[in-house]
Design a protein around this motif. Structure first.
Motif, PDB file in Angstrom:
ATOM      1  N   VAL A 119       0.946  -1.296   0.114  1.00  0.00           N
ATOM      2  CA  VAL A 119       0.175  -0.053   0.076  1.00  0.00           C
ATOM      3  C   VAL A 119       0.861   1.190   0.085  1.00  0.00           C
ATOM      4  O   VAL A 119       0.677   2.277  -0.726  1.00  0.00           O
ATOM      5  CB  VAL A 119      -0.960  -0.030   1.305  1.00  0.00           C
ATOM      6  CG1 VAL A 119      -1.823   1.268   1.186  1.00  0.00           C
ATOM      7  CG2 VAL A 119      -1.846  -1.337   1.104  1.00  0.00           C
ATOM      8  N   ASN A 120       1.983   1.210   0.710  1.00  0.00           N
ATOM      9  CA  ASN A 120       2.848   2.445   0.927  1.00  0.00           C
ATOM     10  C   ASN A 120       3.858   2.806  -0.600  1.00  0.00           C
ATOM     11  O   ASN A 120       3.966   3.809  -0.605  1.00  0.00           O
ATOM     12  CB  ASN A 120       3.966   2.097   1.946  1.00  0.00           C
ATOM     13  CG  ASN A 120       3.050   2.053   3.398  1.00  0.00           C
ATOM     14  OD1 ASN A 120       2.318   2.938   3.577  1.00  0.00           O
ATOM     15  ND2 ASN A 120       3.549   1.125   3.959  1.00  0.00           N
ATOM     16  N   ASN A 121       3.747   1.692  -1.352  1.00  0.00           N
ATOM     17  CA  ASN A 121       4.561   1.927  -2.588  1.00  0.00           C
ATOM     18  C   ASN A 121       3.848   1.980  -3.959  1.00  0.00           C
ATOM     19  O   ASN A 121       4.306   2.802  -4.854  1.00  0.00           O
ATOM     20  CB  ASN A 121       5.685   1.018  -2.689  1.00  0.00           C
ATOM     21  CG  ASN A 121       6.559   1.097  -1.437  1.00  0.00           C
ATOM     22  OD1 ASN A 121       6.931   2.091  -0.823  1.00  0.00           O
ATOM     23  ND2 ASN A 121       7.118  -0.139  -0.900  1.00  0.00           N
ATOM     24  N   GLN A 122       2.747   1.419  -3.906  1.00  0.00           N
ATOM     25  CA  GLN A 122       1.937   1.081  -5.318  1.00  0.00           C
ATOM     26  C   GLN A 122       1.123   2.358  -5.475  1.00  0.00           C
ATOM     27  O   GLN A 122       0.647   3.005  -4.747  1.00  0.00           O
ATOM     28  CB  GLN A 122       1.220  -0.101  -5.232  1.00  0.00           C
ATOM     29  CG  GLN A 122       2.287  -1.163  -5.255  1.00  0.00           C
ATOM     30  CD  GLN A 122       1.425  -2.748  -5.403  1.00  0.00           C
ATOM     31  OE1 GLN A 122       0.493  -2.990  -4.589  1.00  0.00           O
ATOM     32  NE2 GLN A 122       1.584  -3.467  -6.562  1.00  0.00           N
ATOM     33  N   VAL A 123       0.850   2.391  -6.821  1.00  0.00           N
ATOM     34  CA  VAL A 123       0.021   3.525  -7.464  1.00  0.00           C
ATOM     35  C   VAL A 123      -0.970   3.153  -8.342  1.00  0.00           C
ATOM     36  O   VAL A 123      -0.606   2.252  -9.250  1.00  0.00           O
ATOM     37  CB  VAL A 123       0.962   4.639  -7.969  1.00  0.00           C
ATOM     38  CG1 VAL A 123       0.262   5.746  -8.524  1.00  0.00           C
ATOM     39  CG2 VAL A 123       1.914   5.174  -6.997  1.00  0.00           C
ATOM     40  N   LEU A 124      -1.938   3.507  -8.178  1.00  0.00           N
ATOM     41  CA  LEU A 124      -3.234   3.509  -9.407  1.00  0.00           C
ATOM     42  C   LEU A 124      -2.990   4.358 -10.483  1.00  0.00           C
ATOM     43  O   LEU A 124      -3.079   5.702 -10.347  1.00  0.00           O
ATOM     44  CB  LEU A 124      -4.514   3.437  -8.727  1.00  0.00           C
ATOM     45  CG  LEU A 124      -5.768   3.415  -9.811  1.00  0.00           C
ATOM     46  CD1 LEU A 124      -5.823   2.121 -10.435  1.00  0.00           C
ATOM     47  CD2 LEU A 124      -7.038   3.676  -8.956  1.00  0.00           C
ATOM     48  N   ASN A 125      -2.663   3.868 -11.579  1.00  0.00           N
ATOM     49  CA  ASN A 125      -2.610   4.841 -13.020  1.00  0.00           C
ATOM     50  C   ASN A 125      -3.799   4.740 -13.734  1.00  0.00           C
ATOM     51  O   ASN A 125      -4.100   3.701 -13.896  1.00  0.00           O
ATOM     52  CB  ASN A 125      -1.274   4.353 -13.669  1.00  0.00           C
ATOM     53  CG  ASN A 125      -0.179   4.639 -13.076  1.00  0.00           C
ATOM     54  OD1 ASN A 125       0.178   5.849 -12.358  1.00  0.00           O
ATOM     55  ND2 ASN A 125       0.631   3.549 -12.815  1.00  0.00           N
ATOM     56  N   VAL A 126      -4.434   5.829 -13.817  1.00  0.00           N
ATOM     57  CA  VAL A 126      -5.581   5.950 -14.842  1.00  0.00           C
ATOM     58  C   VAL A 126      -5.502   6.683 -15.954  1.00  0.00           C
ATOM     59  O   VAL A 126      -4.912   8.012 -15.919  1.00  0.00           O
ATOM     60  CB  VAL A 126      -6.844   6.485 -13.948  1.00  0.00           C
ATOM     61  CG1 VAL A 126      -8.064   6.441 -14.629  1.00  0.00           C
ATOM     62  CG2 VAL A 126      -6.850   5.746 -12.378  1.00  0.00           C
ATOM     63  N   GLU A 127      -5.790   6.115 -17.173  1.00  0.00           N
ATOM     64  CA  GLU A 127      -5.511   6.803 -18.315  1.00  0.00           C
ATOM     65  C   GLU A 127      -6.847   6.580 -19.447  1.00  0.00           C
ATOM     66  O   GLU A 127      -7.198   5.565 -19.429  1.00  0.00           O
ATOM     67  CB  GLU A 127      -4.306   6.142 -18.990  1.00  0.00           C
ATOM     68  CG  GLU A 127      -3.868   7.076 -20.221  1.00  0.00           C
ATOM     69  CD  GLU A 127      -2.499   6.501 -20.945  1.00  0.00           C
ATOM     70  OE1 GLU A 127      -2.146   7.291 -21.798  1.00  0.00           O
ATOM     71  OE2 GLU A 127      -1.958   5.756 -20.474  1.00  0.00           O
ATOM     72  N   VAL A 128      -7.275   7.742 -19.702  1.00  0.00           N
ATOM     73  CA  VAL A 128      -8.361   7.927 -20.758  1.00  0.00           C
ATOM     74  C   VAL A 128      -7.692   7.783 -22.257  1.00  0.00           C
ATOM     75  O   VAL A 128      -6.698   8.523 -22.361  1.00  0.00           O
ATOM     76  CB  VAL A 128      -9.292   9.012 -20.584  1.00  0.00           C
ATOM     77  CG1 VAL A 128     -10.480   8.747 -21.653  1.00  0.00           C
ATOM     78  CG2 VAL A 128      -9.654   9.095 -19.073  1.00  0.00           C
ATOM     79  N   LYS A 129      -8.048   6.872 -22.837  1.00  0.00           N
ATOM     80  CA  LYS A 129      -7.809   6.702 -24.467  1.00  0.00           C
ATOM     81  C   LYS A 129      -8.292   6.866 -25.254  1.00  0.00           C
ATOM     82  O   LYS A 129      -9.681   6.473 -25.265  1.00  0.00           O
ATOM     83  CB  LYS A 129      -6.797   5.408 -24.266  1.00  0.00           C
ATOM     84  CG  LYS A 129      -5.413   5.401 -23.492  1.00  0.00           C
ATOM     85  CD  LYS A 129      -4.696   4.077 -23.805  1.00  0.00           C
ATOM     86  CE  LYS A 129      -3.590   4.003 -22.995  1.00  0.00           C
ATOM     87  NZ  LYS A 129      -2.721   2.616 -23.282  1.00  0.00           N
TER      88      LYS A 129
END
Length: 847
Positions: free
Chosen positions: A523-533
């Motif tokens: 939880v401390n290191n991971q990131v949710l990446n959201v991209e609209v394409k």
């Protein structure tokens, strides 16, 4: 002669018998020999009498034929009686086995599934009106949608819609009550729909398509939630298929080519995919009945939990590979496929073995338990088509109920084979203190993302790129008059995990209305990446980065808001809801039952029990005999009864085995055992001062083998079935198999099982299995009977020892594991099939 004094000598009767003969035994042998001689004289005397009287040999032959016929008739009669008795004792099992091969309704196969004749009558009566509704729906709603979906379908028209006279048939209904909260009702409907539908449509004037007849079979779940105290008593109705339904179509017109070989599968799969996108888990069809109920909450509830599946090993698989044109039987190259809903994993392939070891772990998000099933299939990998090695299905509700299962599962639809799996149920919690990150690659949390919509998306990447520059736009951009809105989709990524939404056509304010789940390892290191394409060019229309640690500091670990998109339009937003939940393995509270011997000691002894330290927790106060043990925990040898706390045992016996899948934190907690695993430690049934003499077949000065002395941890387990045959008045003991025994040589051990029903410890009361050579996981499947009454059987103890069939001149102890079972703790009427932990009383471990 005692057992302790006779091990080093060669017994007078049996080389494998550790005990001598008493005077009573010798007398009995002499009596049996005299009876044998008398029977021989009685049988031979008619032959002598016939010869002395001068009769023909035909009389002897006739007598022998009559004797043989009588003997065979008696044997057949005994077999019929035994078959009838076995049927009475195992009536339920026999009936279920016979019904599996018959196409019977679900309410016959399962006792908790009810007949639904009244529902079928209602459906049959209302079906014509449903056909009128479907005709209006197809023409008014579906037809305009098809026309706008493509320029080639602008003239699409339904010319005939007839839903037929056959209504769907409900073959069984199951209602869940005890497994649920009080504010919902869950019903499972087994549906079979053999429809005589007739639907025709014109794609173009010269192209006609249609469907005439279909067959649909599946399980439809209906959830009535929430229950309220006002009309209409139910706040909403949710419907979905737990698994993909089976579908068969009969095409007509130009679409009839889809019935051809190789194409019918693709056409039916495409339609099932459409159904799955609407009504197969995790997708649901929701109908709110009151204004207070939100559709998104009904459509996308949080999952019930997570099931972690350890695929450990398999044994006794069928050999599928052959050599020399099938003349030589080889082995197999097995691998396993695991499936829950649409999620599927495949293990590595183990080459040329019938007893593979995978030691792999997989995790599944469970939306409905009970309901969703873990489907396990084994295959033999080949260059052409893989051969089937068996399957097994397990309802995830059983894992949720037991919290943890560690068992050998018998494969179905195959001659032989078993698979060993460990399954764990993880609940979802919002307490950050429960978060325990590990380095073994397993998830510590779960992220659920609900994507609602986006707003003010740019038409393409050039729009917001040019807006960033000052001055006039380039000439090319001014001359291009592009007014079409983008065809967009959204891609979510967490490290290697990536999921995409559906494509929304021609909209700058698309509505996606989808939900996704991800496993979180840090939880401390991971990131949710959201991209609209943009769909055609795969170009980016906007990005969003959300660190997961941000969710730990918000209320209920939930963010529900509009997010500004980066590298997008000035007013471009995305509306979504992110929910973080901590995975927690909850343990079932062990049932602490004081053994009879210890209970008597507590009553008779006035000595007070020393108080436990203040810092010890409740788990440490549980006696070792009742504390559950896991596969990865050290099984201690018997110790004096004064050693009762968990900490003292840990101090004396350090852990010997660390599983690949269990982290350090998991080892520190008190592990659990499957519900069907019954552990018996020798000191839980009797103290060191009261060990029965049958537990020691050897003298104290005869050492154990070096392999046993140097072994640390568990001595293995044995599976026994105990039941009482009431009609025959016999105690039945079935020795099924053993696993994880001590290996006394590089190739394994030559093992057999010896059984005494105490207090009978003489050689004539001994039961023994055949020897299984060079294995640590022997399979016996031997049945033994003891002629005792029910009342007497409940007062006895069963002494079981697993021995190594070594040579006598080595002067080593044979025992590699023992267990003493108190029959008063077993329900002999219902029977019991359980695993028992093996120990070696009196053996001091070498750390």
């Amino acid at each position: 002669m005692s057992a302790a004094a006779s091990e080093g000598q060669v017994p007078p009767i049996s080389a494998g018998d550790p005990e001598g003969l008493s005077a009573k035994d010798v007398s009995q042998l002499i009596m049996e020999f005299l009876m044998f001689m008398m029977r021989a004289i009685v049988l031979c005397y008619p032959v002598y009498l016939t010869g002395s009287l001068g009769l023909s040999i035909s009389w002897i032959l006739l007598s022998m034929v009559m004797w043989t016929m009588w003997k065979n008739n008696r044997r057949w009669k005994d077999q019929r009686i035994d078959t009838a008795i076995d049927f009475l004792e195992n009536e339920k099992h026999v009936i279920n086995t016979e019904l599996k091969a018959m196409n019977m309704p679900a309410w016959i196969h399962f006792a908790d599934v009810e007949k639904a004749a009244w529902i079928n009558k209602i459906l049959q009566q209302a079906w014509p009106f449903f056909g009128m509704y479907m005709e209006k729906l197809l023409i008014d709603n579906i037809q305009p949608t098809v026309r706008t979906s493509s320029s080639h379908l602008k003239t699409f028209t339904f010319t005939k819609v007839h839903m037929g006279q056959n209504a769907p048939t409900i073959t069984g209904v199951r209602v869940y009550t005890h497994e649920l909260e009080t504010k919902e009702v869950i019903l499972d409907f087994n549906i079979i729909y053999d429809a005589d539908v007739d639907i025709d449509a014109d794609v173009k004037p010269a192209i006609k398509v249609g469907v005439k007849g279909l067959q649909l079979q599946g399980m439809l779940r209906v959830i009535l939630e929430p229950l309220i105290g006002q009309s209409p008593l139910v706040g909403g109705v949710t419907m979905f298929f737990i698994r993909r339904p089976a579908l068969q179509l009969n095409w007509t017109g130009m679409s009839n080519v889809l019935d051809g070989p190789g194409l019918n599968h693709f056409s039916e799969s495409a339609i099932v995919d459409i159904i799955a996108s609407l009504m197969v888990l995790p997708n649901r069809m929701c109908i709110p009945l009151i204004d207070q109920v939100k559709v998104d909450q009904m459509k996308f509830p949080l999952p019930r939990g997570v099931v972690r599946v350890h695929v450990l090993e398999a044994r006794d698989l069928v050999a599928k590979d052959t050599y020399m044109m099938g003349l030589v039987k080889g082995k197999s190259d097995p691998y396993t496929v695991l499936r829950v809903g649409n999620k599927q994993f495949k293990t590595k392939t183990i080459k040329e073995t019938l007893n593979p070891r995978w030691n792999e772990v997989y995790e599944f998000v469970i939306h409905e338990a009970p309901g969703q099933e873990l489907e396990v299939e084994l295959y033999d990998e080949d260059t052409d088509a893989d051969d089937f090695l068996g399957r097994y299905s397990l309802d995830c509700g059983d894992v949720r109920k037991n919290r943890e299962l560690d068992e050998w599962f018998t494969l179905e639809d195959i001659e032989t084979g078993q698979i060993h799996m460990k399954l764990q149920w993880f609940s979802l919690h919002t307490n950050p203190a429960l978060l325990k990150e590990t380095r073994d690659g397993l998830a510590c949390a779960m992220l659920a993302v609900y994507l609602d919509s986006a707003s003010n998306l740019p038409k393409d990447q050039r729009e917001f790129t040019h807006n960033e520059k000052h001055g006039k736009p380039p000439k090319e951009s001014r001359l291009t008059r592009r007014t079409n809105d983008p065809n967009s989709y959204v891609e979510f990524t967490i490290d290697q995990q990536s999921q995409k939404t559906k494509v929304v056509l021609a909209s700058k304010d698309p509505t996606y209305d989808e939900c996704f789940t991800f496993f979180v390892h840090s939880v401390n290191n991971q990131v949710l990446n959201v991209e609209v394409k943009e769909h055609e060019k795969k170009s980016s229309l906007g990005k969003l980065t959300l660190p997961l640690v941000r969710l730990l500091n918000v209320s209920d670990m939930t963010l529900d808001q509009r997010f500004q998109l980066e590298r997008s339009g000035a007013n471009s937003h995305i509306k979504m809801k992110a929910v973080l939940r901590i995975l927690t393995l909850e343990k079932l509270e062990p049932k602490v039952v004081a053994p009879p011997n210890q209970a008597k000691e507590k009553v008779s002894s006035p000595t007070p029990v020393p108080a436990q330290p203040a810092q010890s927790n409740a788990k440490e106060k549980v006696p070792v005999s009742s504390a559950p043990l896991s596969r990865t925990q050290t099984v201690p040898a018997p110790v004096p009864s004064s050693v009762s706390s968990y900490n003292e045992l840990q101090a004396e016996y350090t852990p010997y085995r660390r599983s690949t899948f269990v982290g350090t934190e998991a080892l520190r907690s008190t592990p659990s055992t499957p519900s069907q695993m019954r552990r018996y430690d020798s000191h839980s049934l009797l103290s060191e001062n009261s060990i029965a003499s049958s537990r020691f077949d050897l003298t104290d000065n005869v050492p154990y083998p070096e392999a046993v002395l140097n072994h640390q941890g568990s001595f293995g387990q044995i599976q026994l079935t105990l039941r009482y045959a009431t009609l025959r008045k016999r105690l039945i003991v079935i020795v099924s198999c053993c696993k994880d025994l001590v290996s006394c040589s590089e190739s394994g051990s030559d093992t057999y099982v010896r059984i005494y029903l105490l207090p009978d410890q003489t050689w004539k009361h001994r039961k023994r299995t055949p020897v299984k050579k060079k294995t640590v996981d022997p399979v016996f499947n031997e049945t033994f009977e003891f002629a005792v009454s029910m009342e007497e059987a409940r007062t006895r103890k069963l002494d079981v020892a697993v021995k190594n069939n070594k040579m006598l001149h080595k002067r080593e102890r044979k025992e590699i594991g023992m267990v003493l079972i108190d029959m008063s703790e077993i329900d002999l009427i219902k029977g019991s099939t359980e695993w028992y932990e093996l120990t070696l009383p009196g053996l001091k471990k070498i750390n």
